[in-house]
Design a protein around this motif. Structure first.
Motif, PDB file in Angstrom:
ATOM      1  N   THR A  60       0.819  -1.210   0.000  1.00 61.68           N
ATOM      2  CA  THR A  60       0.000   0.000   0.000  1.00 61.68           C
ATOM      3  C   THR A  60       0.852   1.259   0.000  1.00 61.68           C
ATOM      4  O   THR A  60       0.480   2.274  -0.599  1.00 61.68           O
ATOM      5  N   THR A  61       2.008   1.239   0.670  1.00 63.14           N
ATOM      6  CA  THR A  61       2.841   2.442   0.728  1.00 63.14           C
ATOM      7  C   THR A  61       3.252   2.904  -0.665  1.00 63.14           C
ATOM      8  O   THR A  61       3.416   4.107  -0.896  1.00 63.14           O
ATOM      9  N   GLY A  62       3.415   1.975  -1.595  1.00 57.77           N
ATOM     10  CA  GLY A  62       3.753   2.359  -2.957  1.00 57.77           C
ATOM     11  C   GLY A  62       2.649   3.185  -3.592  1.00 57.77           C
ATOM     12  O   GLY A  62       2.910   4.168  -4.296  1.00 57.77           O
ATOM     13  N   TYR A  63       1.411   2.808  -3.315  1.00 57.14           N
ATOM     14  CA  TYR A  63       0.287   3.580  -3.844  1.00 57.14           C
ATOM     15  C   TYR A  63       0.183   4.942  -3.163  1.00 57.14           C
ATOM     16  O   TYR A  63      -0.168   5.938  -3.805  1.00 57.14           O
ATOM     17  N   LEU A  64       0.481   5.000  -1.877  1.00 56.51           N
ATOM     18  CA  LEU A  64       0.429   6.279  -1.171  1.00 56.51           C
ATOM     19  C   LEU A  64       1.468   7.259  -1.714  1.00 56.51           C
ATOM     20  O   LEU A  64       1.267   8.477  -1.679  1.00 56.51           O
ATOM     21  N   SER A 365      -1.517  13.321 -14.052  1.00 60.77           N
ATOM     22  CA  SER A 365      -0.828  12.523 -13.038  1.00 60.77           C
ATOM     23  C   SER A 365      -1.527  12.596 -11.692  1.00 60.77           C
ATOM     24  O   SER A 365      -1.719  11.580 -11.021  1.00 60.77           O
ATOM     25  N   LEU A 366      -1.923  13.804 -11.289  1.00 59.15           N
ATOM     26  CA  LEU A 366      -2.563  13.961  -9.991  1.00 59.15           C
ATOM     27  C   LEU A 366      -3.901  13.234  -9.955  1.00 59.15           C
ATOM     28  O   LEU A 366      -4.208  12.510  -8.992  1.00 59.15           O
ATOM     29  N   GLY A 367      -4.715  13.413 -10.997  1.00 59.57           N
ATOM     30  CA  GLY A 367      -6.014  12.754 -11.019  1.00 59.57           C
ATOM     31  C   GLY A 367      -5.896  11.250 -11.012  1.00 59.57           C
ATOM     32  O   GLY A 367      -6.567  10.549 -10.231  1.00 59.57           O
ATOM     33  N   TYR A 368      -5.052  10.726 -11.865  1.00 55.00           N
ATOM     34  CA  TYR A 368      -4.902   9.277 -11.993  1.00 55.00           C
ATOM     35  C   TYR A 368      -4.292   8.665 -10.736  1.00 55.00           C
ATOM     36  O   TYR A 368      -4.754   7.630 -10.243  1.00 55.00           O
ATOM     37  N   GLN A 369      -3.266   9.318 -10.193  1.00 58.31           N
ATOM     38  CA  GLN A 369      -2.576   8.733  -9.046  1.00 58.31           C
ATOM     39  C   GLN A 369      -3.385   8.842  -7.755  1.00 58.31           C
ATOM     40  O   GLN A 369      -3.295   7.973  -6.894  1.00 58.31           O
ATOM     41  N   LEU A 370      -4.173   9.901  -7.609  1.00 52.71           N
ATOM     42  CA  LEU A 370      -5.078   9.959  -6.451  1.00 52.71           C
ATOM     43  C   LEU A 370      -6.146   8.869  -6.569  1.00 52.71           C
ATOM     44  O   LEU A 370      -6.513   8.248  -5.569  1.00 52.71           O
ATOM     45  N   ALA A 371      -6.623   8.629  -7.778  1.00 53.59           N
ATOM     46  CA  ALA A 371      -7.563   7.523  -7.982  1.00 53.59           C
ATOM     47  C   ALA A 371      -6.913   6.187  -7.666  1.00 53.59           C
ATOM     48  O   ALA A 371      -7.553   5.267  -7.149  1.00 53.59           O
ATOM     49  N   SER A 372      -5.613   6.078  -7.946  1.00 51.06           N
ATOM     50  CA  SER A 372      -4.911   4.811  -7.727  1.00 51.06           C
ATOM     51  C   SER A 372      -4.823   4.430  -6.258  1.00 51.06           C
ATOM     52  O   SER A 372      -4.553   3.275  -5.931  1.00 51.06           O
ATOM     53  N   LEU A 373      -5.064   5.397  -5.345  1.00 53.08           N
ATOM     54  CA  LEU A 373      -5.062   5.070  -3.922  1.00 53.08           C
ATOM     55  C   LEU A 373      -6.089   3.987  -3.610  1.00 53.08           C
ATOM     56  O   LEU A 373      -5.921   3.207  -2.671  1.00 53.08           O
TER      57      LEU A 373
END
Length: 430
Positions: A60-64, A365-373
């Motif tokens: 999970t830390t990788g996603y954070l 990047s921000l939209g996609y990576q926040l969704a990836s959480l």
């Protein structure tokens, strides 16, 4: 399209696909290892299920860390160029994965082992957080038509990376045996990432910056993050809501089901084989649904996928609980190879079309990576719930959110990326 632009488009698509394969080979190799190996290697002495939860926690830390990577590389990608950042993300990911392969186990250095594992996982998260947005833009911004298909190849790199990572673990385990695999064999696939890194860099260095970026790179008005938050907050929020369900479903199908399948009685090899087969179908599925989104639009494809996944979530676990290897393969092929790509494939082009070129790397990047959480937190949450009915209901809730968000966005498949510059959000995103 001129021969030069056609050549650059092919190189951009190939570079983005290969870069995504490499990044996700490393990132998802960790996911597979966290479900099957790391609990025994880095969390020695804990109950097996507790060790699995602890191991999934490091996953999970990788996603954070991914949103942080998206912000850092997005900012400089909008300022100095997409290509330079993509070279840096690839090197960072390759180095982190190689070092994981060299990391001593808990029996050798005690608590420093899981600490080192977490730190290297954070570096992986930062790298993949910066990689995806830039890779998508290199393809989408070079494309003059069929943008969904071109950008979709980046997303297709994720299951291809999963296919390679599970194949690498499977082949290594079969070659060295169970005891040797847990002792040292699991390190081989991580060390092999260096060879992939060299190949990826060779291709990536041949790609030029997209013309649409070159046209505005000297027209920098405000910091990219400020421009996204001030001019397109609605697009950002709806993009996050649209993508969350895809990541929750992806993590369920590729990480949680791996640990769950072993817990209910399947051998590790059986589950790995099933995921490998379904990953091959996922590559084709993502490309096909992405191409279809160019013809009928992003919204219909993503909406249909969200509805289908909400229903499928209640079918998935009964198929796994059946104890049948054939039904396990069927469940994962349907989920990862057919239903999930409907939500996931068109996201690459959809996110690209929501933001202006000057701040597109940051916004995407921000939209996609926040969704990836959602993908990072789901396996950890589900491992503690251990109630398949509650898990299916949770997946369905995210699918309902995705449906609401995608319906709140206007169709973007016909959007001219240059025209986004002068279009305020109140007129251009709903």
């Amino acid at each position: 399209m001129s021969d030069r632009r056609s050549t650059q488009l092919r190189r951009a698509v190939a570079s983005s696909f290969l870069g995504s394969v490499i990044e996700y080979y490393d990132f998802l190799l960790y996911a597979t290892a966290s479900a099957l190996v790391f609990g025994k290697v880095f969390f020695t002495g804990l109950d097996s299920w507790v060790a699995t939860i602890a191991s999934l926690g490091t996953f999970t830390t990788g996603y954070l860390a991914r949103p942080l990577g998206g912000l850092i590389f997005g900012h400089f990608g909008d300022r100095v160029g997409r290509k330079r950042m993509l070279v840096l993300t690839m090197v960072l990911m390759g180095a982190a994965s190689f070092l994981i392969g060299l990391l001593p186990a808990y029996r050798q250095i005690g608590a420093w082992a899981p600490v080192g594992l977490v730190l290297l996982r954070v570096l992986q998260g930062v790298a993949v957080g910066g990689e995806w947005g830039g890779a998508v833009l290199m393809s989408a911004e070079h494309a003059t038509s069929r943008r969904g298909l071109c950008a979709g190849f980046t997303n297709a790199g994720a299951p291809c990376g999963m296919l390679l990572s599970t194949a690498a673990l499977t082949g290594t385990a079969a070659a060295v045996g169970e005891s040797a695999f847990l002792a040292w064999g699991w390190r081989i696939p991580f060390l092999l990432s260096i060879a992939l890194l060299v190949t990826g860099l060779f291709v990536r260095l041949k790609v030029e910056e997209p013309p649409v970026f070159q046209a505005v790179k000297h027209d920098l008005r405000r910091p990219p993050l400020l421009e996204v938050l001030r001019d397109r907050p609605r697009a950002l929020l709806l993009g996050i809501g649209t993508g969350l369900a895809a990541f929750v479903a992806q993590a369920t199908l590729t990480t949680y089901v791996l640990a769950y399948g072993v817990q209910v009685g399947f051998t590790r090899q059986t589950v790995l084989n099933s995921i490998t087969i379904s990953s091959a179908f996922a590559v084709a599925g993502i490309i096909a649904w992405s191409a279809l989104s160019d013809r009928i639009g992003r919204r219909p494809v993503v909406l249909a996928g969200a509805c289908a996944m909400a229903v499928f979530s209640f079918v998935l676990f009964p198929l796994v609980d059946s104890g049948s290897g054939a039904l396990l393969v069927l469940a994962l092929v349907l989920g990862q190879g057919v239903v999930h790509p409907m939500m996931f494939g068109p996201l690459a082009a959809l996110y690209t079309e929501l933001f202006s070129t000057r701040s597109r790397y940051t916004g995407v990047s921000l939209g996609y990576q926040l969704a990836s959480l959602g993908g990072g937190l789901a396996p950890l949450l589900f491992a503690q719930l251990r109630n398949t009915g509650a898990i299916s209901a949770t997946i369905t809730a995210f699918c309902v959110l995705a449906a609401f968000c995608v319906l709140s966005l206007r169709e973007t498949s016909r959007q001219d990326l240059n025209a986004v510059e002068a279009t305020p959000e109140k007129e251009g995103t709903h």
